[in-house]
Enzyme design. Structure first.
Site, PDB file in Angstrom:
ATOM      1  N   ARG A  13      51.899 -10.037  30.142  1.00 54.87           N
ATOM      2  CA  ARG A  13      50.461 -10.407  30.123  1.00 54.87           C
ATOM      3  C   ARG A  13      49.644  -9.293  30.763  1.00 54.87           C
ATOM      4  O   ARG A  13      49.621  -9.143  31.992  1.00 54.87           O
ATOM      5  CB  ARG A  13      50.223 -11.719  30.851  1.00 54.87           C
ATOM      6  CG  ARG A  13      48.778 -12.087  30.996  1.00 54.87           C
ATOM      7  CD  ARG A  13      48.097 -12.383  29.695  1.00 54.87           C
ATOM      8  NE  ARG A  13      48.619 -13.610  29.108  1.00 54.87           N
ATOM      9  CZ  ARG A  13      48.272 -14.028  27.903  1.00 54.87           C
ATOM     10  NH1 ARG A  13      47.459 -13.321  27.158  1.00 54.87           N
ATOM     11  NH2 ARG A  13      48.779 -15.150  27.404  1.00 54.87           N
ATOM     12  N   ARG A  58      55.799  -6.837  20.143  1.00 56.11           N
ATOM     13  CA  ARG A  58      55.632  -6.887  21.608  1.00 56.11           C
ATOM     14  C   ARG A  58      56.726  -7.702  22.300  1.00 56.11           C
ATOM     15  O   ARG A  58      56.756  -7.770  23.530  1.00 56.11           O
ATOM     16  CB  ARG A  58      54.244  -7.412  21.960  1.00 56.11           C
ATOM     17  CG  ARG A  58      53.996  -8.850  21.542  1.00 56.11           C
ATOM     18  CD  ARG A  58      52.593  -9.303  21.970  1.00 56.11           C
ATOM     19  NE  ARG A  58      52.419 -10.741  21.693  1.00 56.11           N
ATOM     20  CZ  ARG A  58      51.431 -11.486  22.167  1.00 56.11           C
ATOM     21  NH1 ARG A  58      50.513 -10.936  22.938  1.00 56.11           N
ATOM     22  NH2 ARG A  58      51.332 -12.774  21.897  1.00 56.11           N
ATOM     23  N   HIS A  88      46.212  -4.178  22.004  1.00 58.76           N
ATOM     24  CA  HIS A  88      45.476  -5.300  22.612  1.00 58.76           C
ATOM     25  C   HIS A  88      45.225  -5.006  24.106  1.00 58.76           C
ATOM     26  O   HIS A  88      45.657  -5.765  24.974  1.00 58.76           O
ATOM     27  CB  HIS A  88      46.336  -6.545  22.426  1.00 58.76           C
ATOM     28  CG  HIS A  88      45.669  -7.851  22.695  1.00 58.76           C
ATOM     29  ND1 HIS A  88      45.113  -8.197  23.890  1.00 58.76           N
ATOM     30  CD2 HIS A  88      45.510  -8.942  21.906  1.00 58.76           C
ATOM     31  CE1 HIS A  88      44.648  -9.432  23.838  1.00 58.76           C
ATOM     32  NE2 HIS A  88      44.859  -9.894  22.646  1.00 58.76           N
ATOM     33  N   ASP A 101      35.414 -14.020  22.423  1.00 57.30           N
ATOM     34  CA  ASP A 101      36.554 -13.681  21.552  1.00 57.30           C
ATOM     35  C   ASP A 101      35.959 -13.279  20.205  1.00 57.30           C
ATOM     36  O   ASP A 101      35.679 -14.114  19.355  1.00 57.30           O
ATOM     37  CB  ASP A 101      37.486 -14.885  21.402  1.00 57.30           C
ATOM     38  CG  ASP A 101      38.831 -14.497  20.798  1.00 57.30           C
ATOM     39  OD1 ASP A 101      39.745 -15.351  20.822  1.00 57.30           O
ATOM     40  OD2 ASP A 101      38.967 -13.351  20.319  1.00 57.30           O
ATOM     41  N   GLU A 149      40.086  -4.112  22.063  1.00 53.03           N
ATOM     42  CA  GLU A 149      41.308  -3.973  21.263  1.00 53.03           C
ATOM     43  C   GLU A 149      41.059  -3.088  20.039  1.00 53.03           C
ATOM     44  O   GLU A 149      40.132  -3.345  19.261  1.00 53.03           O
ATOM     45  CB  GLU A 149      41.795  -5.359  20.844  1.00 53.03           C
ATOM     46  CG  GLU A 149      42.017  -6.275  22.047  1.00 53.03           C
ATOM     47  CD  GLU A 149      42.198  -7.727  21.684  1.00 53.03           C
ATOM     48  OE1 GLU A 149      42.767  -8.021  20.614  1.00 53.03           O
ATOM     49  OE2 GLU A 149      41.751  -8.592  22.474  1.00 53.03           O
TER      50      GLU A 149
HETATM   51  O1  TA6 Z   1      42.675 -10.784  20.872  1.00 55.62           O
HETATM   52  C1  TA6 Z   1      42.142 -11.995  21.362  1.00 55.62           C
HETATM   53  C2  TA6 Z   1      43.183 -13.088  21.134  1.00 55.62           C
HETATM   54  O2  TA6 Z   1      43.502 -13.222  19.783  1.00 55.62           O
HETATM   55  C3  TA6 Z   1      42.650 -14.396  21.737  1.00 55.62           C
HETATM   56  O3  TA6 Z   1      42.317 -15.322  20.730  1.00 55.62           O
HETATM   57  C4  TA6 Z   1      43.811 -14.857  22.630  1.00 55.62           C
HETATM   58  O4  TA6 Z   1      44.736 -15.617  21.872  1.00 55.62           O
HETATM   59  C5  TA6 Z   1      44.377 -13.508  23.062  1.00 55.62           C
HETATM   60  O5  TA6 Z   1      44.400 -12.758  21.848  1.00 55.62           O
HETATM   61  C6  TA6 Z   1      45.681 -13.550  23.794  1.00 55.62           C
HETATM   62  O6  TA6 Z   1      46.715 -13.832  22.921  1.00 55.62           O
HETATM   63  P1  TA6 Z   1      48.173 -13.957  23.600  1.00 55.62           P
HETATM   64  O7  TA6 Z   1      49.110 -14.284  22.476  1.00 55.62           O
HETATM   65  O8  TA6 Z   1      48.500 -12.619  24.233  1.00 55.62           O
HETATM   66  O9  TA6 Z   1      48.054 -15.027  24.640  1.00 55.62           O
END
Ligand code: TA6
Length: 302
Positions: free
Chosen positions: A77, A103, A172, A216, A275
């Protein structure tokens, strides 16, 4: 997971004494540590996941949650998760891992090279039975990360099969900020975006972006540079990109932060994701033998 003797074997092949070495990191996961005079950085073999970049004389530019899990079945994370070969949910399979399998895969370390003031760590994954369980394509994904006075992230996808392929991709990246409510993001004024906290309605960005609630947004058809102005940490982060036509801006805010077990309830003010992507209508089509190279270039100014 790689055992100690494998770490030793990797160091025999790749270590650059005093500059780069392979060590056992969090959760017994293996990482490359870079400690050059111009920057420090870290990248795990798990997910080829960059977790730290500190240009000389600066604090870390990347955010990693204190609650992150460190296991090869879950994404780390924070830092720079690689989303491939799809973004968010897989359209045709609700059971598929969110943001693809890259990932949560252990990558092969290909090389560590020092040139001038930077160190480039190269890793790769290739299609195999495990990837074809989710996606039938034949591919190779090379990832080259250059830790220097700037951070350069390069994803190169090769179609190694005999059929055309289509994929989504995203770096991301979680940027560390002093207080997300004080930051401003410049560069996307006038760009159309899908607002994922408002039923994916398409809207137009009016001027500078301020984060005042869960955010988002998928910004469409844009190759724009984004400047993150952080008055709390007295710095500006510039994110430039090549061969990327989508930019996502995300902060979970209070409720979403509480809902994520691997994210601290009080951490949402410390980060914002900018991102660098190709998703939705900007997904990439590759004919057999073709390659596509997407890059994000991150620099810091005071
Ligand atoms: O990029 C934004 C997003 O798609 C959000 O909607 C949220 O889901 C975030 O990614 C985190 O995703 P993750 O799978 O890393 O918890």
């Amino acid at each position: 997971m790689v055992r100690a003797f494998e770490v030793a074997e990797l160091n025999q092949r790749f270590e650059i004494p005093g500059i780069a070495k392979i060590v056992t990191g969090q959760g017994e996961l293996t990482k490359v540590m870079v400690t050059s005079p111009h920057a420090q950085g870290e990248i795990y073999l798990h997910g080829a996941h960059v977790t730290s970049w500190k240009p000389a004389g600066n604090e870390d530019v990347l955010f990693v949650s204190d609650k992150s899990q460190w296991t090869d079945s879950r994404p780390i994370r924070g830092g720079v998760p690689i989303c491939f070969p799809w973004f968010s949910n897989k359209q045709d399979d609700a059971n598929a891992p969110l943001h693809g399998f890259a990932r949560i895969t252990t990558w092969q370390l290909e090389s560590i090279v020092q040139n001038d003031d930077a160190v480039t760590v190269s890793l790769l994954i290739e299609s195999d039975d495990a990837t074809k369980k989710w996606w039938p394509a034949d591919f190779r994904l090379n990832y080259r990360v250059t830790f220097g006075s700037s951070l350069v992230l390069e994803m190169e996808v090769s179609n190694t099969g005999t059929n055309a392929i289509r994929f989504e991709e995203a770096l991301h990246t979680y940027y560390r900020v002093g207080n997300v409510e004080m930051v401003r993001l410049e560069g996307l004024a006038g760009v159309q975006y899908l607002d994922k906290v408002d039923e994916k309605r398409q809207k137009t960005q009016a001027g500078t972006i301020a984060i005042v609630s869960e955010t988002d947004r998928v910004y469409l058809n844009t190759d724009a540079t984004v400047n993150l102005k952080d008055p709390t940490l007295h710095r500006e982060i510039k994110v430039t990109k090549e061969n990327s036509m989508t930019t996502v801006i995300w902060n979970p805010w209070i409720q979403k932060a509480k809902a994520m077990a691997d994210f601290g309830d009080e951490e949402w003010p410390q980060m914002v994701c900018i991102e660098t992507c190709n998703v939705a209508d900007s997904a990439v089509d590759l004919a057999p033998g073709q390659q596509h190279r997407m890059r994000a270039l991150v620099s810091l100014s005071k």
